[in-house]
Write a protein that holds these residues in place. Structure first.
Motif, PDB file in Angstrom:
ATOM      1  N   TYR A 183       0.819  -1.208   0.000  1.00  0.00           N
ATOM      2  CA  TYR A 183       0.000   0.000   0.000  1.00  0.00           C
ATOM      3  C   TYR A 183       0.855   1.261   0.000  1.00  0.00           C
ATOM      4  CZ  TYR A 183      -3.584   3.341   1.485  1.00  0.00           C
ATOM      5  OH  TYR A 183      -4.428   4.420   1.572  1.00  0.00           O
ATOM      6  N   GLN A 184       1.983   1.219   0.725  1.00  0.00           N
ATOM      7  CA  GLN A 184       2.870   2.391   0.792  1.00  0.00           C
ATOM      8  C   GLN A 184       3.741   2.519  -0.448  1.00  0.00           C
ATOM      9  OE1 GLN A 184       2.581   0.119   3.267  1.00  0.00           O
ATOM     10  NE2 GLN A 184       1.417   1.316   4.769  1.00  0.00           N
ATOM     11  N   GLY A 185       3.810   1.471  -1.264  1.00  0.00           N
ATOM     12  CA  GLY A 185       4.605   1.511  -2.473  1.00  0.00           C
ATOM     13  C   GLY A 185       6.098   1.347  -2.251  1.00  0.00           C
ATOM     14  N   ASN A 186       6.491   0.870  -1.068  1.00  0.00           N
ATOM     15  CA  ASN A 186       7.920   0.771  -0.766  1.00  0.00           C
ATOM     16  C   ASN A 186       8.397  -0.670  -0.557  1.00  0.00           C
ATOM     17  OD1 ASN A 186       6.743   0.194   1.675  1.00  0.00           O
ATOM     18  ND2 ASN A 186       7.551   1.985   2.756  1.00  0.00           N
ATOM     19  N   ARG A 187       7.499  -1.645  -0.757  1.00  0.00           N
ATOM     20  CA  ARG A 187       7.909  -3.028  -0.588  1.00  0.00           C
ATOM     21  C   ARG A 187       7.293  -3.891  -1.681  1.00  0.00           C
ATOM     22  NH1 ARG A 187       7.078  -5.704   5.180  1.00  0.00           N
ATOM     23  NH2 ARG A 187       8.699  -4.166   5.645  1.00  0.00           N
ATOM     24  N   ARG A 188       8.147  -4.727  -2.273  1.00  0.00           N
ATOM     25  CA  ARG A 188       7.704  -5.599  -3.360  1.00  0.00           C
ATOM     26  C   ARG A 188       6.738  -6.661  -2.840  1.00  0.00           C
ATOM     27  NH1 ARG A 188       8.201  -5.021  -8.936  1.00  0.00           N
ATOM     28  NH2 ARG A 188       8.517  -7.028  -9.967  1.00  0.00           N
ATOM     29  N   ARG A 189       5.694  -6.935  -3.612  1.00  0.00           N
ATOM     30  CA  ARG A 189       4.778  -8.021  -3.287  1.00  0.00           C
ATOM     31  C   ARG A 189       4.806  -9.049  -4.409  1.00  0.00           C
ATOM     32  NH1 ARG A 189      -0.748  -5.795  -0.333  1.00  0.00           N
ATOM     33  NH2 ARG A 189       0.201  -5.543   1.720  1.00  0.00           N
ATOM     34  N   TYR A 190       5.063 -10.293  -4.012  1.00  0.00           N
ATOM     35  CA  TYR A 190       5.184 -11.372  -4.988  1.00  0.00           C
ATOM     36  C   TYR A 190       3.868 -12.145  -5.034  1.00  0.00           C
ATOM     37  CZ  TYR A 190      10.112 -10.218  -4.550  1.00  0.00           C
ATOM     38  OH  TYR A 190      11.299  -9.553  -4.525  1.00  0.00           O
ATOM     39  N   TYR A 191       2.942 -11.673  -5.835  1.00  0.00           N
ATOM     40  CA  TYR A 191       1.623 -12.302  -5.884  1.00  0.00           C
ATOM     41  C   TYR A 191       1.693 -13.702  -6.493  1.00  0.00           C
ATOM     42  CZ  TYR A 191      -0.158  -7.637  -4.824  1.00  0.00           C
ATOM     43  OH  TYR A 191      -0.411  -6.443  -4.230  1.00  0.00           O
ATOM     44  N   ARG A 192       1.952 -13.783  -7.781  1.00  0.00           N
ATOM     45  CA  ARG A 192       2.008 -15.085  -8.446  1.00  0.00           C
ATOM     46  C   ARG A 192       3.244 -15.872  -8.011  1.00  0.00           C
ATOM     47  NH1 ARG A 192       1.680 -13.512 -13.783  1.00  0.00           N
ATOM     48  NH2 ARG A 192      -0.600 -13.547 -13.642  1.00  0.00           N
ATOM     49  N   HIS A 193       4.351 -15.169  -7.851  1.00  0.00           N
ATOM     50  CA  HIS A 193       5.601 -15.849  -7.531  1.00  0.00           C
ATOM     51  C   HIS A 193       5.717 -16.237  -6.061  1.00  0.00           C
ATOM     52  CE1 HIS A 193       7.158 -13.734 -11.326  1.00  0.00           C
ATOM     53  NE2 HIS A 193       7.095 -15.026 -11.585  1.00  0.00           N
ATOM     54  N   SER A 194       4.746 -15.849  -5.258  1.00  0.00           N
ATOM     55  CA  SER A 194       4.814 -16.223  -3.843  1.00  0.00           C
ATOM     56  C   SER A 194       4.757 -17.736  -3.672  1.00  0.00           C
ATOM     57  CB  SER A 194       3.684 -15.566  -3.052  1.00  0.00           C
ATOM     58  OG  SER A 194       2.414 -16.031  -3.490  1.00  0.00           O
ATOM     59  N   LEU A 195       4.130 -18.446  -4.633  1.00  0.00           N
ATOM     60  CA  LEU A 195       4.097 -19.907  -4.555  1.00  0.00           C
ATOM     61  C   LEU A 195       5.498 -20.495  -4.652  1.00  0.00           C
ATOM     62  CD1 LEU A 195       0.987 -21.139  -6.615  1.00  0.00           C
ATOM     63  CD2 LEU A 195       1.278 -20.993  -4.144  1.00  0.00           C
ATOM     64  N   LEU A 196       6.359 -19.858  -5.448  1.00  0.00           N
ATOM     65  CA  LEU A 196       7.733 -20.339  -5.567  1.00  0.00           C
ATOM     66  C   LEU A 196       8.482 -20.168  -4.252  1.00  0.00           C
ATOM     67  CD1 LEU A 196       8.708 -18.954  -9.107  1.00  0.00           C
ATOM     68  CD2 LEU A 196       7.993 -21.279  -8.490  1.00  0.00           C
ATOM     69  N   HIS A 197       8.220 -19.053  -3.562  1.00  0.00           N
ATOM     70  CA  HIS A 197       8.865 -18.829  -2.267  1.00  0.00           C
ATOM     71  C   HIS A 197       8.358 -19.837  -1.237  1.00  0.00           C
ATOM     72  CE1 HIS A 197      10.976 -15.110  -3.301  1.00  0.00           C
ATOM     73  NE2 HIS A 197       9.917 -14.811  -4.040  1.00  0.00           N
ATOM     74  N   LEU A 198       7.060 -20.124  -1.277  1.00  0.00           N
ATOM     75  CA  LEU A 198       6.505 -21.132  -0.381  1.00  0.00           C
ATOM     76  C   LEU A 198       7.109 -22.502  -0.672  1.00  0.00           C
ATOM     77  CD1 LEU A 198       4.525 -22.179   1.745  1.00  0.00           C
ATOM     78  CD2 LEU A 198       2.764 -22.255  -0.042  1.00  0.00           C
ATOM     79  N   GLN A 199       7.196 -22.866  -1.950  1.00  0.00           N
ATOM     80  CA  GLN A 199       7.799 -24.151  -2.321  1.00  0.00           C
ATOM     81  C   GLN A 199       9.239 -24.242  -1.832  1.00  0.00           C
ATOM     82  OE1 GLN A 199       7.283 -24.232  -6.563  1.00  0.00           O
ATOM     83  NE2 GLN A 199       5.089 -24.653  -6.453  1.00  0.00           N
ATOM     84  N   GLY A 200       9.972 -23.126  -1.965  1.00  0.00           N
ATOM     85  CA  GLY A 200      11.365 -23.109  -1.503  1.00  0.00           C
ATOM     86  C   GLY A 200      11.475 -23.319  -0.010  1.00  0.00           C
ATOM     87  N   ALA A 201      10.573 -22.686   0.741  1.00  0.00           N
ATOM     88  CA  ALA A 201      10.589 -22.845   2.199  1.00  0.00           C
ATOM     89  C   ALA A 201      10.282 -24.297   2.577  1.00  0.00           C
ATOM     90  CB  ALA A 201       9.568 -21.906   2.832  1.00  0.00           C
ATOM     91  N   ILE A 202       9.281 -24.877   1.915  1.00  0.00           N
ATOM     92  CA  ILE A 202       8.899 -26.258   2.224  1.00  0.00           C
ATOM     93  C   ILE A 202      10.018 -27.227   1.873  1.00  0.00           C
ATOM     94  CG2 ILE A 202       7.333 -28.128   1.540  1.00  0.00           C
ATOM     95  CD1 ILE A 202       5.116 -26.022   1.397  1.00  0.00           C
ATOM     96  N   GLU A 203      10.657 -27.017   0.729  1.00  0.00           N
ATOM     97  CA  GLU A 203      11.790 -27.869   0.353  1.00  0.00           C
ATOM     98  C   GLU A 203      12.904 -27.772   1.385  1.00  0.00           C
ATOM     99  OE1 GLU A 203      12.850 -26.586  -3.543  1.00  0.00           O
ATOM    100  OE2 GLU A 203      11.052 -27.440  -4.499  1.00  0.00           O
ATOM    101  N   HIS A 204      13.140 -26.560   1.894  1.00  0.00           N
ATOM    102  CA  HIS A 204      14.163 -26.372   2.920  1.00  0.00           C
ATOM    103  C   HIS A 204      13.812 -27.144   4.186  1.00  0.00           C
ATOM    104  CE1 HIS A 204      17.115 -24.347   5.490  1.00  0.00           C
ATOM    105  NE2 HIS A 204      16.128 -24.151   6.350  1.00  0.00           N
ATOM    106  N   TRP A 205      12.570 -27.005   4.654  1.00  0.00           N
ATOM    107  CA  TRP A 205      12.159 -27.716   5.871  1.00  0.00           C
ATOM    108  C   TRP A 205      12.223 -29.228   5.677  1.00  0.00           C
ATOM    109  CZ3 TRP A 205       7.695 -23.793   5.709  1.00  0.00           C
ATOM    110  CH2 TRP A 205       8.054 -22.633   6.412  1.00  0.00           C
ATOM    111  N   ASN A 206      11.797 -29.704   4.513  1.00  0.00           N
ATOM    112  CA  ASN A 206      11.788 -31.150   4.262  1.00  0.00           C
ATOM    113  C   ASN A 206      13.190 -31.741   4.186  1.00  0.00           C
ATOM    114  OD1 ASN A 206       8.988 -31.311   4.212  1.00  0.00           O
ATOM    115  ND2 ASN A 206       8.840 -31.255   1.981  1.00  0.00           N
ATOM    116  N   LYS A 207      14.198 -30.905   3.887  1.00  0.00           N
ATOM    117  CA  LYS A 207      15.567 -31.403   3.761  1.00  0.00           C
ATOM    118  C   LYS A 207      16.347 -31.309   5.065  1.00  0.00           C
ATOM    119  CE  LYS A 207      16.069 -30.294  -1.179  1.00  0.00           C
ATOM    120  NZ  LYS A 207      16.727 -29.370  -2.155  1.00  0.00           N
TER     121      LYS A 207
END
Length: 294
Positions: free
Chosen positions: A37-61
């Motif tokens: 809303y403030q225009g000062n932080r990037r929001r990863y709408y579609r790509h947020s799934l990739l970040h979630l997948q990365g976190a899950i892969e990290h935890w699973n390993k």
């Protein structure tokens, strides 16, 4: 001189007990990336799934798997409601979470209520209250209201508590209901702005429409659980939304609340509510927090 180890340090006598993961503000939407809303932080709408997948892969390993993961709200973005894509987007994110090898505990933020009613969330996969701990002979530690809160024990002498920071809110509630009218009245008494999401000129800036608060019933329940934990010398981790880090206060109705460690006199209470992916490691003496931005 105090020879106790300072927070954030590990010495040779420290013993690893367990770890747990934390993720918040996934805010998935099938949209190009944008800004907050403030225009000062990037929001990863579609790509947020990739970040979630990365976190899950990290935890699973992890050599020793975390005992669980805390998902601290705003799992999909409010934009989904505008495009009538709320259910589809939630299903996509939940399918990614199925890759996780450990249980996930969900809390609800304002974006959940932009997309769904409270009744819908109560009957959805975002309700993980079935994972709660039952304390025998202590009925006061069992929730009895319509708020979404529970506690569980991932490891002996450690209790995790999930709170409902939208227990009092105009979001996700039928506008014809007495509760909606009660919350709207409370909001307007503290916020005279035509735009109720604006904190402009407010001495209590937490009174905006996208925030919420705790009913006295929920606070009474929290007191019962913390009293039990204090009596039984348990360490407590509280998962809560919303929360500010500096100073550590809960920005919720009806007022800015101190952290539970201040309010209840408990020595070992941590509040977890961060817009980052975390891996938290509990040791005999300390809680280590390693953060990686999403």
């Amino acid at each position: 001189m105090d020879d106790k180890p300072s927070p954030g340090t590990v010495n040779e006598s420290s013993e690893l007990l367990f770890s747990f993961g934390v993720i918040a503000d996934i805010q998935y939407a099938n949209l190009e990336d944008g800004y907050n809303y403030q225009g000062n932080r990037r929001r990863y709408y579609r790509h947020s799934l990739l970040h979630l997948q990365g976190a899950i892969e990290h935890w699973n390993k992890e050599r020793i798997l975390p005992c669980c993961v805390l998902q601290l709200g705003d799992i999909i973005d409010g934009y989904n409601a505008q495009y009538k894509a709320s259910e589809k987007s939630l299903e996509l994110v939940m399918n990614v979470f199925q890759m996780l090898k450990v249980p996930v505990h969900h809390t609800w933020g304002n974006h959940e209520f932009y997309n769904f009613s409270r009744d819908y969330l109560t009957n959805s996969k975002l309700n993980t209250k079935y994972l709660e701990d039952q304390i025998v002979h202590h009925p006061g530690t069992v929730t009895s209201g319509n708020y979404y809160a529970y506690h569980f024990v991932p490891f002996p002498k450690f209790r995790f508590i999930l709170l409902d920071a939208y227990d009092l809110s105009v979001l996700g509630v039928d506008q014809s209901s007495p509760k909606y009218q009660q919350c709207l009245k409370m909001l307007r008494e503290h916020n005279p702005n035509l735009e109720l999401n604006s904190p402009q000129g407010l001495s209590e800036p937490q009174f905006v429409q996208f925030n919420g608060g705790f009913s006295q019933e929920q606070l009474n329940w929290l007191n019962e659980v913390l009293t039990f934990s204090d009596t039984n010398q348990e360490k407590v981790v509280i998962a809560i939304f919303p929360f500010t880090q500096r100073p550590p206060i809960v920005c919720a109705w009806p007022g800015i609340t101190e952290t539970p460690s201040q309010s209840y006199g408990l020595m070992s209470v941590w509040c977890v509510s961060l817009p980052v992916t975390l891996t938290m490691v509990a040791t005999l003496r300390i809680l280590l927090v390693c953060t990686t931005s999403i």
